[in-house]
Motif scaffolding. Structure first.
Motif, short mmCIF file in Angstrom:
data_model
loop_
_atom_site.label_atom_id
_atom_site.label_comp_id
_atom_site.label_asym_id
_atom_site.label_seq_id
_atom_site.Cartn_x
_atom_site.Cartn_y
_atom_site.Cartn_z
N PRO A 1 0.93 -1.28 -0.06
CA PRO A 1 -0.03 0.05 -0.11
C PRO A 1 0.75 1.39 -0.01
N ASP A 2 0.46 2.32 -0.97
CA ASP A 2 1.30 3.57 -0.94
C ASP A 2 0.97 4.12 0.61
N VAL A 3 -0.30 4.33 1.27
CA VAL A 3 -0.85 4.76 2.17
C VAL A 3 -1.52 3.91 2.97
N GLY B 1 9.41 -0.77 8.26
CA GLY B 1 9.86 0.01 7.26
C GLY B 1 8.88 1.08 6.62
N THR B 2 7.41 1.25 7.25
CA THR B 2 6.62 2.04 6.98
C THR B 2 7.04 3.53 7.30
N LYS B 3 7.02 4.63 6.36
CA LYS B 3 7.41 5.72 6.96
C LYS B 3 5.87 6.69 7.33
N ILE B 4 6.28 7.06 8.71
CA ILE B 4 5.04 7.54 9.54
C ILE B 4 5.03 9.09 9.30
N ALA C 1 -6.42 -3.55 17.38
CA ALA C 1 -7.03 -4.88 16.96
C ALA C 1 -7.45 -4.89 15.48
N LEU C 2 -7.54 -3.94 15.06
CA LEU C 2 -7.93 -3.61 13.58
C LEU C 2 -6.51 -3.90 12.78
N MET C 3 -5.58 -3.28 13.33
CA MET C 3 -4.22 -3.35 12.47
C MET C 3 -3.55 -4.69 12.74
N GLY C 4 -3.45 -5.24 13.95
CA GLY C 4 -2.91 -6.36 14.39
C GLY C 4 -1.26 -6.38 14.07
N ASP C 5 -1.01 -7.28 13.22
CA ASP C 5 0.36 -6.79 12.63
C ASP C 5 0.19 -6.09 11.32
N PRO C 6 0.49 -4.86 11.20
CA PRO C 6 0.14 -4.15 9.89
C PRO C 6 0.83 -4.39 8.79
N PRO C 7 0.38 -4.37 7.58
CA PRO C 7 1.06 -4.88 6.52
C PRO C 7 2.17 -3.73 6.29
N ALA C 8 3.41 -3.99 5.64
CA ALA C 8 4.29 -3.23 5.40
C ALA C 8 3.64 -2.14 4.21
N ALA C 9 3.98 -0.91 4.61
CA ALA C 9 3.48 0.05 3.51
C ALA C 9 4.45 1.17 3.07
N ARG C 10 4.20 1.87 2.21
CA ARG C 10 5.21 2.95 1.94
C ARG C 10 5.32 4.07 2.81
N THR C 11 4.02 4.33 3.29
CA THR C 11 3.65 5.60 4.24
C THR C 11 2.45 5.28 5.24
N ALA C 12 2.32 5.68 6.20
CA ALA C 12 0.97 5.52 6.95
C ALA C 12 0.63 7.06 7.59
N GLN D 1 6.73 10.13 20.71
CA GLN D 1 6.26 9.07 19.69
C GLN D 1 6.90 9.56 18.29
N LEU D 2 7.32 11.04 18.28
CA LEU D 2 8.12 11.18 16.99
C LEU D 2 9.14 10.60 16.71
N ALA D 3 9.78 10.02 17.76
CA ALA D 3 10.90 9.07 17.29
C ALA D 3 10.64 7.70 16.34
N LEU D 4 9.31 7.63 16.17
CA LEU D 4 8.83 6.64 15.24
C LEU D 4 8.56 7.10 13.87
N CYS D 5 8.41 8.31 14.10
CA CYS D 5 7.88 9.20 12.71
C CYS D 5 8.84 9.64 11.47
N HIS D 6 8.38 9.75 10.58
CA HIS D 6 9.35 10.33 9.47
C HIS D 6 9.05 11.77 9.26
N ALA D 7 7.75 12.24 9.45
CA ALA D 7 7.39 13.71 9.25
C ALA D 7 6.27 13.88 10.34
N PHE D 8 6.14 15.04 10.81
CA PHE D 8 5.02 15.45 11.62
C PHE D 8 4.43 16.81 11.10
N VAL D 9 3.19 17.01 11.31
CA VAL D 9 2.47 17.99 10.46
C VAL D 9 1.34 18.70 11.34
N PRO D 10 1.66 19.60 12.33
CA PRO D 10 0.75 20.05 13.20
C PRO D 10 0.42 21.44 12.89
#
Length: 375
Positions: free
Chosen positions: A10-12, A176-179, A146-157, A198-207
């Motif tokens: 998935p791209d997103v 490897g998903t860019k958050i 619960a919905l995600m479980g082990d989330p599929p690898a995606a390009r971004t989330a 939590q930003l340690a897990l993220c690629h970008a932050f947009v507040p």
């Protein structure tokens, strides 16, 4: 030979709460207790997390959504629109027996003109003067984890971080998903800086600027951006009528772009369009300034339509706008000259085939001569 298999991830990847939105526009003034106001426009659309899903899918991005639908008319309608019309992958979603899809009534209140870099804060944020929301609903019976479980690898989330970290987020980052994250208004107004861990897990932050300054304990958007750039590779701060600014530490780029003046019909979900558009441009490898300008433009186009999700312009809407700016009848217009200069990069970025016109929210049009007198 190298591995030339296509990237089918998935791209997103998205998860969050879905709403059925009923948007009323054309109110002359806010309602007061005991008063009935007639409005001249109404639109319906999926809302909430659907805003991001549709905005991303309309750029041709493979979009996977994990959400909960109620087993009611509203849930059926939203599922049909997302899967059948917008081609969003709902394989991670569930329908909950006996649970009602949340319903939001949005009152688009009068305002003269909005210079929008996203119109509204992303997925929540500071309450604004341009709309009022009334929602009926309950917490869904399935959590995001619960919905995600082990989330599929995606390009971004695209995610909305909250005080309580979601387990799936760390799993997604690990595969490897860019958050790309945003954050909402803190009703306690404590603005705990622990949330930024939590930003340690993220690629970008947009507040938006209010949120960015509150969480970083700074007094200006620029100072907030500087603080956030120490915590995440790509930091973006949207500033409403003052545009948006960003730093990309991975490329060493800094950008500060102005807002676009536009007439506003309904600002619902415009911040989500900004976020999805920024991700689409980022996946295309665009320079930072182009990414920001593109997101500003798309959000500005979305506020001209009813509703959140179905107001997203997609490639078709952006292409139509670019064609109008280049119209020979408008060449003498100084504003269009400036726009052609600022957005000239679209000539090389827009796809050769922008696709068919995108469907917009079903709308009850205004009466030809206003509201008729009642007998």
């Amino acid at each position: 030979m190298g591995d030339e298999r296509p990237d089918v991830r998935p791209d997103v990847l998205l998860t969050g709460l879905l709403f059925y939105d009923l948007v009323l526009t054309g109110l002359g003034k806010p309602p007061t207790p005991g008063e009935e106001i007639w409005t001249d426009g109404m639109g319906t659309s999926p809302g909430g997390i659907a805003n991001l899903a549709v905005a991303a899918a309309r750029y041709g991005l493979r979009t996977s959504l994990a959400t909960v639908f109620g087993d009611d008319y509203y849930g059926t309608y939203c599922r049909d629109v997302l899967a059948g019309q917008e081609h969003v992958d709902l394989s991670l979603s569930r329908t909950a027996d006996g649970w009602h899809t949340p319903v939001t009534v949005s009152l688009a209140l009068p305002h003269s003109r909005l210079r929008s870099s996203g119109g509204t804060p992303m997925s929540g944020g500071t309450p604004t003067h341009d709309r009022a929301l009334v929602t009926h609903g309950q917490e869904p019976p399935y959590s995001q984890d619960a919905l995600m479980g082990d989330p599929p690898a995606a390009r971004t989330a695209l995610v909305h971080i909250e005080a309580e970290p979601r387990e799936w987020l760390a799993k997604a980052a690990a595969n490897g998903t860019k958050i790309y994250a945003d954050v909402g208004w803190d009703p306690t107004q404590q603005w705990s800086s622990a949330l930024l861990d939590q930003l340690a897990l993220c690629h970008a932050f947009v507040p938006n600027d209010t949120e960015a300054m509150a969480y970083t304990r700074t007094d200006t958007a620029a100072d907030a951006l500087s603080k956030l750039s120490e915590l995440v590779p790509v930091a973006v701060v949207t500033r409403g009528g003052d545009g948006a600014l960003a730093v990309d530490q991975t490329t060493g780029e800094y950008a500060d772009v102005p807002a676009l003046a536009t007439e506003v019909l309904d600002a619902t979900g415009a911040g989500d369009v900004f976020g999805a558009s920024f991700v689409a441009a980022s996946l295309g490898g665009w320079p930072l300034e182009e990414r920001l300008r593109f997101a500003v433009l798309a959000a500005s186009l979305s506020v001209r339509r009813h509703g959140g999700a179905l107001a997203a312009p997609g490639w078709y809407g952006v292409h139509q706008w670019w064609q109008s700016v280049q119209n020979t009848e408008n060449t003498a217009n100084p504003e269009n000259t400036a726009l052609r200069r600022a957005y000239g990069f679209l000539a090389d970025r827009l796809p050769a085939d922008p696709g068919p016109p995108v469907p917009h929210a079903p709308v009850t049009p205004p009466a030809p001569h206003g509201i008729p007198d009642l007998p």
